[in-house]
Design an enzyme around this catalytic site. Structure first.
Site, short mmCIF file in Angstrom:
data_model
loop_
_atom_site.label_atom_id
_atom_site.label_comp_id
_atom_site.label_asym_id
_atom_site.label_seq_id
_atom_site.Cartn_x
_atom_site.Cartn_y
_atom_site.Cartn_z
N TYR A 222 50.80 37.14 39.01
CA TYR A 222 51.41 37.87 40.30
C TYR A 222 51.67 36.88 41.47
CZ TYR A 222 51.41 42.71 38.68
OH TYR A 222 51.76 43.85 38.01
N LEU A 234 46.98 47.19 38.98
CA LEU A 234 46.33 47.93 37.61
C LEU A 234 47.07 48.97 37.19
CD1 LEU A 234 42.81 47.53 39.44
CD2 LEU A 234 43.67 46.19 37.31
N HIS A 235 47.91 48.68 36.78
CA HIS A 235 49.19 49.66 36.28
C HIS A 235 48.59 50.71 35.20
CE1 HIS A 235 52.10 47.41 38.50
NE2 HIS A 235 51.86 46.51 37.62
N ASP A 236 48.23 49.96 34.11
CA ASP A 236 47.93 51.05 33.14
C ASP A 236 46.46 51.71 33.10
OD1 ASP A 236 50.28 50.27 31.94
OD2 ASP A 236 49.41 48.82 30.60
#
Length: 305
Positions: A222, A234-236
């Site tokens: 990132y 922290l998408h998922d």
């Protein structure tokens, strides 16, 4: 509550899996694997290796379909590593897939009334399951994907999961009766930084070390692709957390569609031509509450493994 995760197991999928395993209020009955961050076979292998690491080899893993000729995108390999788990090396799991993911998803919705499915990759398996009318009318889906009020992350208008199979996501929006969309609108407000990662190394276990190595690799990626964020999204795991606690997000209810035309292919947007079904689209998030739960649960999992 019972839970199924549909993962394309890269780094944030690993965090999503850990969050589910660390949550005593849910029973993870299975993981289905799709393509995206990695190929399906790699997703199965990574998932089973992580389940072994966290002491849960009893959780079955199912393999979903993959488009002919599909290959991992260069950006996915950069962000998640060549095989999906950065530079972490885990022992090869003993077994493989327990069967067909789509067949399992359809059967599971018929069997369990208190079931939530959390897809965190392309919607290919979910769209195939929607051919079953009972699944379409009874499945409860909390999906990670899309972007309504912010730009995409693979195109100015498209998020990665939707971009890889926009027809599948469009079908989910139009046919599934209960969908919550956890998109970039909220996931990019939940950031993991080096200071949190230090807590996992301090635990002194192999699980803590693996979580820290995964996070550090992800943060470094990132720093190249989105240095302005100051951490990794922290998408998922946010999608898993919302499945457990919907109060974490504020949603708009909209009939949604995915643009399929080449100019804006993959854009998730409201559909003014119909009124139903309504998708709950997350546009606000209690990031502090989520991050607190995320760190507490994963740190406890690392310490107890």
């Amino acid at each position: 509550m019972k839970l199924i995760l549909d993962l394309d197991t890269g780094i944030d999928d690993a965090f999503a899996l850990a969050y589910a395993l660390a949550s005593p209020e849910v029973e993870l009955i299975a993981v289905t694997c799709t393509y995206g961050n990695v190929a399906v076979d790699d997703a199965v292998r990574n998932t089973r290796a992580l389940l072994d690491l966290f002491g849960r080899p009893d959780v079955p893993v199912y393999a979903g379909p993959s488009p002919a000729g599909w290959e991992v995108a260069e950006v996915s390999a950069f962000i998640h590593g060549a095989h999906g788990l950065g530079e972490v090396s885990l022992p090869a799991p003993a077994g493989g897939s327990a069967g067909d993911a789509v067949d399992f998803l359809v059967a599971a919705v018929r069997e369990h009334e208190d079931l939530v499915i959390v897809p965190t990759g392309p919607s290919t398996s979910i769209a195939a399951a929607l051919e079953d009318e009972y699944f379409a009318s009874h499945a409860r889906l909390v999906m990670m994907g899309g972007a309504l009020t912010v730009p995409g992350n693979v195109r100015p208008w498209a998020e990665a999961n939707v971009w890889q199979d926009p027809e599948a996501t469009d079908r989910v929006f139009r046919q599934a009766a209960d969908v919550t969309m956890i998109g970039l609108d909220v996931t990019l407000r939940t950031l993991l930084t080096h200071s949190e990662v230090a807590r996992w190394r301090a635990v002194g276990t192999r699980a803590g070390e693996v979580l820290a190595e995964l996070a550090e690799y992800y943060i470094r990626a990132y720093e190249t692709t989105a240095p302005h964020l100051g951490g990794c999204g922290l998408h998922d795991p946010l999608a898993v957390a919302v499945a457990l606690d919907p109060s974490l997000v504020t949603c708009l209810s909209l009939p949604m569609q995915v643009d399929l035309a080449e100019e804006t292919r993959g854009r998730t947007i409201g559909d003014l031509s119909r009124v139903a079904p309504q998708v709950k689209v997350a546009v606000g998030v209690d990031a502090e509450k989520f991050l607190g739960a995320f760190m507490e649960r994963l740190t406890r999992l690392a310490a107890n493994t």
